[in-house]
Design a protein around this motif. Structure first.
Motif, PDB file in Angstrom:
ATOM      1  N   GLN A  98       0.674  -1.241   0.327  1.00  0.00           N
ATOM      2  CA  GLN A  98      -0.226  -0.536   0.006  1.00  0.00           C
ATOM      3  C   GLN A  98       0.631   0.649   0.001  1.00  0.00           C
ATOM      4  O   GLN A  98       0.503   3.014  -0.548  1.00  0.00           O
ATOM      5  CB  GLN A  98      -1.036   0.160   1.211  1.00  0.00           C
ATOM      6  CG  GLN A  98      -1.961  -1.393   1.147  1.00  0.00           C
ATOM      7  CD  GLN A  98      -1.633  -1.808   2.070  1.00  0.00           C
ATOM      8  OE1 GLN A  98      -0.410  -2.886   1.661  1.00  0.00           O
ATOM      9  NE2 GLN A  98      -2.879  -2.608   2.469  1.00  0.00           N
ATOM     10  N   SER A 101       2.658   1.921  -3.551  1.00  0.00           N
ATOM     11  CA  SER A 101       1.314   2.374  -4.617  1.00  0.00           C
ATOM     12  C   SER A 101       0.583   3.755  -4.365  1.00  0.00           C
ATOM     13  O   SER A 101       1.180   4.672  -4.795  1.00  0.00           O
ATOM     14  CB  SER A 101      -0.048   1.368  -4.254  1.00  0.00           C
ATOM     15  OG  SER A 101       0.270   0.095  -4.921  1.00  0.00           O
ATOM     16  N   HIS A 124      -1.268  -1.637 -13.073  1.00  0.00           N
ATOM     17  CA  HIS A 124      -1.881  -2.723 -11.908  1.00  0.00           C
ATOM     18  C   HIS A 124      -1.343  -3.626 -12.048  1.00  0.00           C
ATOM     19  O   HIS A 124      -2.065  -4.260 -12.682  1.00  0.00           O
ATOM     20  CB  HIS A 124      -3.047  -1.932 -12.163  1.00  0.00           C
ATOM     21  CG  HIS A 124      -3.933  -1.051 -12.249  1.00  0.00           C
ATOM     22  ND1 HIS A 124      -4.601  -0.580 -11.678  1.00  0.00           N
ATOM     23  CD2 HIS A 124      -3.173   0.110 -11.796  1.00  0.00           C
ATOM     24  CE1 HIS A 124      -5.100   0.971 -11.283  1.00  0.00           C
ATOM     25  NE2 HIS A 124      -4.495   1.325 -12.023  1.00  0.00           N
ATOM     26  N   GLN A 146       0.336   0.138  -9.045  1.00  0.00           N
ATOM     27  CA  GLN A 146      -0.948  -0.195  -8.209  1.00  0.00           C
ATOM     28  C   GLN A 146      -0.606  -1.636  -8.075  1.00  0.00           C
ATOM     29  O   GLN A 146      -1.097  -2.182  -9.153  1.00  0.00           O
ATOM     30  CB  GLN A 146      -1.535   0.897  -8.772  1.00  0.00           C
ATOM     31  CG  GLN A 146      -1.532   2.298  -9.130  1.00  0.00           C
ATOM     32  CD  GLN A 146      -1.674   2.975  -7.765  1.00  0.00           C
ATOM     33  OE1 GLN A 146      -2.411   2.472  -6.433  1.00  0.00           O
ATOM     34  NE2 GLN A 146      -0.583   4.298  -7.476  1.00  0.00           N
ATOM     35  N   CYS A 148      -2.519  -4.818  -6.479  1.00  0.00           N
ATOM     36  CA  CYS A 148      -4.369  -5.149  -6.256  1.00  0.00           C
ATOM     37  C   CYS A 148      -3.938  -6.975  -6.453  1.00  0.00           C
ATOM     38  O   CYS A 148      -3.040  -6.988  -7.167  1.00  0.00           O
ATOM     39  CB  CYS A 148      -4.687  -3.960  -7.251  1.00  0.00           C
ATOM     40  SG  CYS A 148      -4.426  -4.585  -9.122  1.00  0.00           S
ATOM     41  N   SER A 149      -5.294  -7.587  -6.710  1.00  0.00           N
ATOM     42  CA  SER A 149      -5.918  -7.834  -6.271  1.00  0.00           C
ATOM     43  C   SER A 149      -5.425  -9.176  -8.129  1.00  0.00           C
ATOM     44  O   SER A 149      -5.274  -8.153  -9.186  1.00  0.00           O
ATOM     45  CB  SER A 149      -6.808  -9.123  -5.752  1.00  0.00           C
ATOM     46  OG  SER A 149      -7.638  -8.674  -7.065  1.00  0.00           O
ATOM     47  N   GLU A 152      -8.799  -8.080  -9.763  1.00  0.00           N
ATOM     48  CA  GLU A 152      -8.454  -6.074  -9.729  1.00  0.00           C
ATOM     49  C   GLU A 152      -7.741  -5.489 -10.922  1.00  0.00           C
ATOM     50  O   GLU A 152      -8.196  -3.959 -11.550  1.00  0.00           O
ATOM     51  CB  GLU A 152      -8.551  -5.909  -8.677  1.00  0.00           C
ATOM     52  CG  GLU A 152      -9.206  -6.414  -7.385  1.00  0.00           C
ATOM     53  CD  GLU A 152      -8.884  -5.992  -5.765  1.00  0.00           C
ATOM     54  OE1 GLU A 152     -10.242  -5.704  -5.663  1.00  0.00           O
ATOM     55  OE2 GLU A 152      -8.029  -5.514  -6.068  1.00  0.00           O
TER      56      GLU A 152
END
Length: 357
Positions: A98, A101, A124, A146, A148-149, A152
Motif C-alpha cells: 500500500q 502504491s 496494476h 498500483q 491489487c489482486s 482487480e
C-alpha cells in the motif's frame, strides 16, 4: 529526479512525552542475525558505546531488558526484544504494498509539475518480488505502479484504468474457477500477453521444520498452525487448487481462516512463531530465514491491449525487462527465473501452451 519512498515508522512515548530513538530496531535486527552487539552496532552504523546506551535507555523505558548479554556467548534477544522485532517486520510486510502504491501516485504527481513530462505507464498488478523491482529499473518513462489482486488488475485493464495488468497462473493445466475467471477477462482479439517471470510456490516452514511437515496432508494435523493469504489473491487461488487436487478439506486446517496480504507478511508471521506453516513464494521464505518445501511453479504474466505495444512507455517497458540488468536482478531472487522475459504472445497461444503442459 528524486523519488519519494514511504516507509512505516514506529514512535514510542510515555506519559511524560519522552520519545526514544527508533534506531533500536536496526540494532535488534543485527543482534538477531549475528548474536553479537559489536557486529550489530557496526551494521547499524553506530558505535558500540552508543548501542549499549541505546539498549539501556529502552530497557529503562519498558522496564524490561530487550537483550541478554552473556560473556563469551554473545548477545540474544529477550522475549520482549524478539516481539518488538517481529512486530516491526510484520507491519512493514503488511503495509509495504500500500505504501509503495501511494508513493508511486505521489511521484507521478510531482513529475507532472515539471516540463518535459516523460511517458506514463500505468501498471496494476498483483504484488510480488519481481514486480517490485520495476521502479528501480524504469527509465525514460514514468511508472505508476498500483498493487491489487489479479482479478482487480484485469478488470482495471478492461475498463481502461491502466495500461498493463499483472497476474499469475500455474504452469500446468488446471481447471476450475481460477482459469475460468481468466478466460472471461482475457480477450483474444484485443489483448496480448507479455511473458514476465516464473516463480516457485510452496510451504514456508519454521526454521528446521520442527513439526516435520512433508506435504499438504500435514496441514490437517491438529498440532500444525497455518497462516493463509487473503481470498482474492492468486496465491490463495493456487493453494485452493492444490488442496482440491489432493482431496483435502480446508475446514480441517487449523488457522485457515487467518489471513495476511503479502508473501512477506505470511513469512514474518511464521518467523515470529505465531504459525508453523504458510503458503507462498520461496523468496519470502528465504528473506525471513524459513525452510521451504516447493509444490508448484507459476507464470507471472503481463497483459496489455494489442494496440498499446506501439506506445512509447510500453516499448520502453519491454526493453527494460528484456535487458540483462533486470534479468540478472530477477535471477538473484530465490525461486524466480526470467525465462522468456519480455516475449510477446497471443492469449490463445498462452492457453494452448498451458493445456499442453
Amino acid at each position: 529526479m528524486k523519488r519519494i519512498r514511504i516507509e512505516p515508522a514506529w514512535s514510542f512515548t510515555d506519559e511524560a512525552g519522552n520519545r526514544l530513538d527508533p534506531q533500536l530496531f536496526g540494532l535488534l535486527q543485527g543482534i538477531h542475525r549475528s548474536g553479537k552487539l559489536t557486529a550489530a552496532a557496526a551494521e547499524a552504523g553506530i558505535s558500540y558505546r552508543h548501542a549499549w546506551n541505546l539498549l539501556n535507555k529502552w530497557a529503562e523505558f519498558f522496564g524490561v531488558a530487550l537483550v541478554e548479554m552473556h560473556k563469551g556467548r554473545g548477545a540474544r534477544l529477550t522475549p520482549l526484544g524478539d516481539k518488538l522485532l517481529w512486530a516491526r517486520q510484520r507491519v512493514a510486510a503488511r503495509l509495504g504494498p500500500q505504501l509503495e502504491s501511494l508513493g508511486s501516485e505521489l511521484n507521478l504527481e510531482l513529475q507532472q509539475l515539471f516540463e518535459g513530462v516523460e511517458p506514463v505507464l500505468r501498471v496494476h498488478a498483483s504484488h510480488g518480488y519481481a514486480v517490485a523491482l520495476l521502479p528501480r529499473f524504469a527509465s525514460d518513462f514514468q511508472l505508476d505502479l498500483q498493487y491489487c489482486s489479479p482479478a482487480e488488475a484485469l478488470a482495471a485493464l478492461n475498463r481502461g484504468a491502466c495500461d498493463v495488468a499483472g497476474y499469475h497462473m500455474p504452469t500446468s493445466a488446471t481447471r476450475g474457477p481460477l482459469m475460468q475467471g481468466y478466460r472471461r477477462q482475457l480477450r483474444p482479439r484485443s489483448h496480448c500477453i507479455i511473458r514476465f517471470i516464473t516463480r516457485r510456490q510452496g510451504l514456508m516452514l519454521r526454521p528446521g521444520n520442527p513439526k516435520g511437515i512433508v506435504g499438504l496432508a500435514d496441514l490437517t494435523r491438529g498440532d500444525v498452525r497455518f497462516i493463509n493469504r487473503q481470498k482474492a489473491s492468486g496465491t490463495r487461488a493456487l493453494l485452493d487448487i492444490l488442496l482440491r487436487d489432493a482431496g483435502l478439506a480446508s475446514q480441517r486446517i487449523l488457522g485457515f481462516e487467518l489471513e495476511e496480504y503479502t508473501h512477506s507478511a505470511v513469512a514474518a508471521y511464521i518467523a515470529a512463531g505465531m504459525a508453523d506453516v504458510g503458503f507462498g513464494v520461496e523468496a519470502a521464505a528465504h528473506q525471513f530465514g524459513l525452510a521451504f518445501l516447493p509444490l508448484a511453479d507459476e507464470h507471472y504474466l503481463l497483459v496489455c491491449q494489442r494496440r498499446s505495444l506501439a506506445d512509447p512507455s510500453v516499448r520502453r517497458l519491454l526493453e527494460m525487462i528484456r535487458g540483462e540488468s533486470f534479468r540478472q536482478a530477477v535471477s538473484e531472487l530465490p525461486g524466480y527465473t526470467p525465462d522468456r522475459c519480455g516475449e510477446v504472445c497471443s492469449v490463445d497461444e498462452l492457453f494452448d501452451e498451458t493445456q499442453r503442459s
